[in-house]
Design an enzyme around this catalytic site. Structure first.
Site, short mmCIF file in Angstrom:
data_model
loop_
_atom_site.label_atom_id
_atom_site.label_comp_id
_atom_site.label_asym_id
_atom_site.label_seq_id
_atom_site.Cartn_x
_atom_site.Cartn_y
_atom_site.Cartn_z
N SER A 16 2.94 95.30 88.27
CA SER A 16 1.74 96.00 87.81
C SER A 16 1.95 96.55 86.41
O SER A 16 3.08 96.79 85.98
CB SER A 16 1.40 97.14 88.76
OG SER A 16 2.23 98.27 88.51
N ASP A 17 0.87 96.75 85.70
CA ASP A 17 0.95 97.53 84.46
C ASP A 17 1.20 98.99 84.85
O ASP A 17 1.06 99.37 86.01
CB ASP A 17 -0.36 97.38 83.67
CG ASP A 17 -0.16 97.62 82.18
OD1 ASP A 17 0.83 98.28 81.81
OD2 ASP A 17 -1.01 97.17 81.39
N ASN A 18 1.54 99.80 83.88
CA ASN A 18 1.94 101.18 84.14
C ASN A 18 0.83 101.94 84.88
O ASN A 18 -0.23 102.20 84.32
CB ASN A 18 2.26 101.87 82.81
CG ASN A 18 2.93 103.21 83.01
OD1 ASN A 18 3.18 103.62 84.14
ND2 ASN A 18 3.22 103.89 81.91
N GLY A 19 1.10 102.28 86.15
CA GLY A 19 0.11 103.01 86.94
C GLY A 19 -0.99 102.16 87.52
O GLY A 19 -1.95 102.68 88.08
N GLY A 20 -0.86 100.83 87.42
CA GLY A 20 -1.92 99.94 87.86
C GLY A 20 -2.23 100.02 89.34
O GLY A 20 -3.39 99.94 89.76
#
Length: 639
Positions: A145-149
């Site tokens: 995931s992207d950061n915090g996705g």
């Protein structure tokens, strides 16, 4: 081992998008070719070897290019045609040809046929399971995931109600890693398992995929067995790396206009005056997501170095021109008067204008700006603040002006195109960019860069950035934009000239699955050696059931040609080259008349001079490319 969150292979479909500078441009074909080469370079060219140098991560899968400030809750609504024609080809090549180790889903959600629940990309089974893993063959890829996705699945998209559900739906969609301080997996995946929202075997599969790539990096083997463990700080910033850095910057520079042949300048001119907020801003020229170099050489210092090296007696002066920075919300009249007086005394004036990370970047697209000095509001794609007023004041002096543009996304500058003789696009040229720009200005290097995006005349040529449809007027990118651009996709000039011969086809008529070759001879008709990027575009028969592109790039070749020399360029055309995407998202080849265009840029309205063309006919019944034997499976695939 290292995991690198790169390349960004999103398609730059809207010039207002703040992160367009990170991508390879607006064309699916070249995006696939260049992005795959990038991944192979990071991981290592021989992907069958036991150890990889780096695990690359292609991002942001799959439909993502603004509005960046809304990405945490935005849903991209796209047709299957646009999804497979525009947004997926680069990722398909990453998997099939680049054998990328990791994929990063976008923050946004996707709504399309097959994904009609509008799931966020981290939780989107259609994108991750059906397309990435099954259709593209990326069973072993680690999805990160992207950061915090994963947290956004419930706290900004509100797709589910609890963090446990967010962990479960993301894991069930085969998002293997949860990146970020929210730590949704580590905090809540265990409870989701206890509540039977996710199966243990599903988690085990994700663990296997993640550890597989760690093993490919040699993380669990003795360092003596892994050749890349020997890379230390002595391999950083070497003289060879510095030379490569500068050469990349030189090759990326695009000469947009040189009407009076002001360039190249000579290091023995009487006086050169350098003006503008980006002329001595070494920080700006690094762009976003850049490391910290031991030395960043500005354009001012690059020109000064060239003059000093040549033992020149040229008088060289510099002024910001009254702009405090690239925002340039107001002009300092005293400094403006000093700059215009210096310009009046110069043999040549070099103006370095453009943007910085304050006007474009991650989390913020380009916005409206104005000049408080005159009260004028700028087009969102134009020069920010009072930079146009500064340019107009200097041009009014009457001395030869070279406009150097430093920016990430394209700038719409119709006044400059009409009133300034010479324009050079240098982008954000990096740590040694000042030396690279200086080499081009003084003719030590003949520019051969090409525009990876279409430059429209103004934002009136654009629809709302949240509208992801490609074809409705005004169309997006060169493939669908029917208007006259300021500069077409693939455009770029040289200090020499090139001539194209008639296009020769190996066959005038072929069956739907047959191949042919298009050939052309490119001659350097000038007195200086130069690099030419020969480009091939194909137009296909129109269809009533779905939209086909106005044209599509299907090949390019860069060759350095000596003065009076020539090079023969051959382009292979197969079923994939001739195919279009139908309304179901399937590549098909239709019978009918096809046109091949070969030249130095896309044959867009107002820019067809010097472009050569030839026609051929495809016979038979409509056929999907998958039915054709030995056809390439992706743009970057061999076949």
């Amino acid at each position: 081992g290292l995991n690198c969150f790169s390349p960004n292979v999103n398609l730059f479909r809207d010039p207002r998008w703040g992160r367009g500078m990170e991508t390879f441009g607006e064309d699916p074909y070249s995006l696939a070719i260049l992005g795959t080469a990038y991944t192979k370079g990071l991981q290592r060219p021989d992907l069958s070897a036991k150890y990889l140098k780096v695990v690359a991560c292609a991002k942001h899968y799959a439909v993502h290019s603004g509005p960046d400030q809304d990405r945490a809750h935005f849903t991209a609504n796209v047709s299957l045609h646009d999804l497979y024609d525009t947004y997926l080809p680069a990722f398909k090549s990453q998997v099939m040809a680049g054998r990328v180790g990791q994929i990063m889903p976008a923050y946004s959600a996707l709504y399309t046929t097959g994904s009609n629940d509008g799931a966020p990309d981290c939780a989107n089974k259609f994108l991750l399971k059906d397309v990435l893993r099954k259709e593209f063959g990326g069973e072993n890829i680690s999805v990160c995931s992207d950061n915090g996705g994963v947290a956004m699945v419930y706290d900004t998209h509100h797709f589910v109600k609890t963090p446990e559900e967010a962990a479960a739906v993301s894991m069930n969609a085969t998002t293997d890693l949860d990146l970020g301080h929210d730590a949704i997996y580590s905090k809540y995946l265990g409870q989701a398992l206890k509540d039977n929202m996710v199966a243990l075997d599903t988690i085990k599969q994700s663990v296997w995929r993640n550890f597989y790539w760690r093993m490919r990096l040699g993380d669990f083997d003795p360092a003596s067995m892994v050749q890349y463990q020997g890379i230390d700080k002595t391999h950083l910033n070497t003289p060879a790396n510095q030379v490569l850095n500068e050469d990349i910057a030189r090759q990326s520079i695009v000469l947009l206009k040189n009407a009076q042949k002001i360039l190249p300048m000579t290091v023995f001119e009487h006086r050169i005056t350098l003006i503008g907020p980006n002329a001595n801003s070494s920080k700006t020229q690094l762009g976003n997501y850049a490391g910290i170099p031991d030395q960043a050489i500005s354009i001012y210092n690059g020109i000064l170095y060239a003059l000093t090296k040549a033992e020149s007696h040229t008088e060289f002066g510099y002024s910001t021109g009254g702009c405090k920075d690239t925002a340039c919300t107001a002009l300092n009249h005293t400094l403006l008067e000093e700059a215009t007086f210096a310009a009046s005394q110069a043999q040549t004036v070099v103006m370095v204008l453009g943007m910085s990370g304050h006007q474009e970047g991650e989390g913020h697209d380009r916005g409206d700006t104005s000049c408080s000095t005159t009260g004028r509001k700028n087009d969102v794609l134009g020069l920010p603040g009072c930079q146009l007023e500064l340019l107009q004041a200097v041009v009014k002096v009457g001395r030869p002006v070279v406009l150097v543009l430093m920016n990430g996304g394209p700038l719409s500058i119709p006044w400059a195109v009409k009133n300034v003789d010479t324009i050079v696009e240098v982008w954000y040229p990096g740590a040694r960019g000042g030396l690279a720009v200086s080499d081009v200005l003084f003719g030590h290097f003949n520019p051969g860069g090409r525009m990876p995006v279409t430059t429209v005349s103004s934002s009136e040529d654009l629809r709302d950035s949240s509208d992801y449809r490609m074809a409705p007027s005004p169309g997006r990118t060169y493939k669908y934009f029917s208007g006259k651009p300021l500069f077409p996709f693939g455009y770029g000039l040289s200090y020499t000239t090139f001539n194209y011969s008639t296009v020769t086809l190996s066959a005038q008529s072929v069956k739907v699955c047959d191949r042919l070759t298009a050939s052309v001879t490119v001659t350097n008709t000038g007195k200086k050696a130069g690099g030419e990027v020969t480009q091939m575009y194909i137009t296909t028969p129109s269809q009533s059931a779905y939209t086909v592109p106005l044209m599509s790039m299907q090949g390019f070749n860069r060759a350095n040609i000596p003065a009076n020399g020539e090079v023969k360029v051959d382009f292979a055309i197969d079923a994939l080259s001739m195919s279009v995407v139908n309304s179901k998202g399937v590549d098909v080849v239709n019978p009918g008349s096809y046109t091949v265009y070969i030249g130095g840029h896309a044959p867009m309205q107002g820019f067809t001079d010097g472009i050569m063309k030839a026609e051929f006919t495809v016979t038979g019944e409509m056929t999907t490319t998958s039915e054709c034997p030995s056809v390439r499976k992706c743009f970057a695939c061999s076949g």
